[in-house]
Write a protein that holds these residues in place. Structure first.
Motif, mmCIF file in Angstrom:
data_model
loop_
_atom_site.group_PDB
_atom_site.id
_atom_site.type_symbol
_atom_site.label_atom_id
_atom_site.label_comp_id
_atom_site.label_asym_id
_atom_site.label_seq_id
_atom_site.Cartn_x
_atom_site.Cartn_y
_atom_site.Cartn_z
ATOM 1 N N ALA A 460 0.813 -1.209 0.000
ATOM 2 C CA ALA A 460 0.000 0.000 0.000
ATOM 3 C C ALA A 460 0.848 1.261 0.000
ATOM 4 O O ALA A 460 0.310 2.366 -0.127
ATOM 5 N N GLY A 461 2.178 1.114 0.148
ATOM 6 C CA GLY A 461 3.073 2.267 0.091
ATOM 7 C C GLY A 461 3.131 3.078 1.366
ATOM 8 O O GLY A 461 3.556 4.242 1.335
ATOM 9 N N LEU A 462 2.726 2.482 2.506
ATOM 10 C CA LEU A 462 2.658 3.234 3.755
ATOM 11 C C LEU A 462 3.377 2.505 4.886
ATOM 12 O O LEU A 462 3.440 1.277 4.912
ATOM 13 N N VAL A 463 3.923 3.273 5.814
ATOM 14 C CA VAL A 463 4.378 2.783 7.116
ATOM 15 C C VAL A 463 3.792 3.720 8.172
ATOM 16 O O VAL A 463 3.573 4.900 7.884
ATOM 17 N N PRO A 464 3.537 3.248 9.383
ATOM 18 C CA PRO A 464 3.735 1.883 9.862
ATOM 19 C C PRO A 464 2.691 0.915 9.280
ATOM 20 O O PRO A 464 1.686 1.357 8.718
ATOM 21 N N VAL A 465 2.958 -0.369 9.447
ATOM 22 C CA VAL A 465 2.039 -1.392 8.931
ATOM 23 C C VAL A 465 1.371 -2.079 10.126
ATOM 24 O O VAL A 465 1.718 -3.206 10.484
ATOM 25 N N ASP A 466 0.409 -1.364 10.716
ATOM 26 C CA ASP A 466 -0.220 -1.872 11.930
ATOM 27 C C ASP A 466 -1.740 -1.944 11.854
ATOM 28 O O ASP A 466 -2.395 -2.237 12.845
ATOM 29 N N ASP A 467 -2.313 -1.681 10.654
ATOM 30 C CA ASP A 467 -3.764 -1.708 10.500
ATOM 31 C C ASP A 467 -4.088 -2.210 9.094
ATOM 32 O O ASP A 467 -3.755 -1.552 8.110
ATOM 33 N N PRO A 468 -4.739 -3.384 8.966
ATOM 34 C CA PRO A 468 -5.007 -3.944 7.627
ATOM 35 C C PRO A 468 -5.987 -3.128 6.797
ATOM 36 O O PRO A 468 -6.147 -3.397 5.606
#
Length: 530
Positions: A460-468
């Motif tokens: 998705a091109g984003l960090v952080p990766v903590d929410d699907p």
């Protein structure tokens, strides 16, 4: 340079100048009345006009322009190629398939010059060897598209692809490869994106050109299925029903994407520059980056299948870059991976597509680019473009992937979608170690970039990766064990190669029946190797 008529061929060079400077070509977007006595007519009708020798090239600002043709969208590059043809002195052609035909529908693409176009260029009056074209731009987007279109025209006029001239030997080799790859078709299907799929007799598909498959016992469906497989309940994400329109190919035939000479040239250019030179990205050489969840390499594992449900995105890539998500099983020297990918080098576009890749020593390739993978589905090609992709924070689009070893005959099957539809298989006989089992599995994302570009986005091109809801994910992570039972994998490890500002991965563990064991991954990229 002389044409076959003995005239000097047209060669051109282009450079950008500031707005208001003296120029040969002025390009811009304009409304209905814009001061040149020929008005545009709003949406539809007239899309552009270009005049030689004045060098005026105008787009109708009211049209819906884009660089990826789709229904309701006019292709900016196709119109650029057509308009520049007028600026160079070409007139309309009566041939419908050529660039210089007077009509182009929304969603259509005409970027490749037809014989009639090049013949027209060759028959222009003789001119000086080099005529510098200077452009005045009022849009950065137009600048990029025009320069790209000009490069395309000049390359075809001069018989050059990929920045260099093809030798006669190379051209003959490409023709030989095309004859091997493109089999006689019962019928052909053209998709809305311009792909042509040939419906090839099942027994004449490219797979059976593999020397180890000459006496192969053909399978049209698996004889077994992993025990305990189940689908999660609905939870907002949409699993696509993919396939060719109209029900696909006739019974007894399978869809094989037609390979073009351009496809082979791009692949050769990529191979010459980057294959064999992959590693961690540095300024001196290209490389790949990854963030994935994998099994513990320190253990003696035996895997007979791997599966997961991947959310599908469309990350932005340039040139020789690629961005992908995968489900993979491998041994030390052999592997099978499936998933989605954005790869302009392989496909000639920036669409998100299904893909498969297999390696067995020095053999192997993507999709059906070499003999090996046996296609059985008449409706779902293994390199089909997704019509929709996920929106971070919005609708989630996903696809189920399953690779598993047939308990009876040992072939490795690929199944897709909620219904776990069999797409095809890799015969056991084309592998050595994988003929028995895999000892490593993984799920996640990978990107590739040359040294002159920052690495592309992943997922998705984003960090952080903590929410699907915002990050790319893979849920329902499973493996198939020695008893051919589908089970959740527990002993896993996260792998990544760059700081989390660029790409990150999060093993979220097990969460209910829908998610099962799942992970999130991805990031904006931008890593330069320094």
């Amino acid at each position: 340079m002389l044409s076959r008529h003995g005239k000097k061929r047209l060669t051109s060079s282009f450079r950008k100048v500031e707005i208001g400077a003296i120029s040969d070509i002025v390009i811009g977007f304009h409304g209905t009345n814009h001061g040149d006595n020929i008005s545009f007519d709003g949406t539809g009708g007239i899309f552009d006009h270009a005049y030689s020798p004045s060098g005026r090239f105008h787009y109708d600002a009211d049209e819906n322009w884009g660089v990826f043709p789709s229904p309701g969208v006019m292709d900016l590059e196709s119109i650029a190629v057509h308009g520049i043809g007028h600026l160079l002195g070409l007139h309309y052609s009566s041939e419908r398939d050529v660039v210089m035909h007077s009509c182009l529908s929304s969603g259509a693409e005409k970027r490749t010059l037809h014989y009639d176009d090049t013949r027209g260029i060759n028959e222009l009056p003789p001119i000086d060897d080099v005529r510098a074209k200077v452009l005045s731009m009022d849009s950065g987007v137009v600048s990029l598209v025009l320069l790209l279109a000009c490069s395309l025209i000049v390359s075809y006029i001069n018989g050059v692809e990929g920045g260099r001239r093809l030798s006669r030997k190379e051209d003959m080799e490409f023709e030989r490869q095309l004859k091997l790859l493109n089999k006689p078709a019962v019928m052909s299907i053209k998709t809305e994106y311009g792909d042509i799929y040939d419906c090839v007799d099942f027994y004449k598909q490219p797979a059976f050109d593999h020397p180890l498959l000459k006496n192969h016992t053909f399978e049209t469906s698996p004889s077994s299925f992993p025990k305990g497989m189940k689908n999660g309940a609905s939870s907002g994400a949409k699993s696509l029903n993919i396939g060719l329109k109209g029900g696909g190919c006739p019974s007894g035939t399978v869809p094989i994407r037609r390979t073009t000479k351009d496809d082979l040239i791009r692949a050769k250019s990529f191979s010459e520059k980057y294959v064999g030179n992959m590693g961690i990205l540095t300024k001196e050489r290209p490389g790949h980056h990854y963030d994935y969840l994998g099994s513990n390499e320190g253990k003696s594992n035996k895997f007979y299948g791997v599966g997961g449900v991947l959310s599908v995105y469309n990350p932005s890539v340039l040139g020789f870059q690629l961005s992908s998500a995968h489900v993979r099983i491998r041994t030390e020297f052999e592997s099978i991976r499936v998933g989605w990918m954005v790869n302009p080098t392989l496909y000639g576009d920036n669409l998100t597509r299904l893909y498969t890749q297999w390696d067995a020593g020095e053999a192997g390739c993507y999709n059906t680019r070499c003999p090996g993978f046996v296609v059985v589905s008449s409706e779902i090609p293994i390199d089909l473009a997704f019509q929709k992709t996920s929106v971070s924070g919005g609708e989630q689009i996903e696809m189920d992937f399953l690779i598993y070893k047939d308990e009876k005959n040992g072939n490795w099957w690929l199944n897709l979608g909620k219904l776990s539809t069999p797409i095809g298989y890799w015969p056991k006989s084309i592998f050595n170690n994988l003929a028995c089992f895999g000892d490593y599995v993984s799920w996640g994302g990978e990107v590739v970039s040359p040294p002159d570009l920052p690495s592309p986005p992943m997922g998705a091109g984003l960090v952080p990766v903590d929410d699907p809801r915002y990050a790319a994910y893979c849920r329902q992570i499973i493996v198939v064990n020695e008893a051919h039972q589908s089970v959740h994998v527990d002993d896993t490890k996260m792998y990544g190669d760059v700081p989390v500002d660029y790409y990150d991965i999060n093993d979220a563990g097990v969460k209910g029946d829908y998610w099962g064991h799942y992970l999130m991954y991805g990031g904006p990229g931008g890593f330069k190797g320094d």
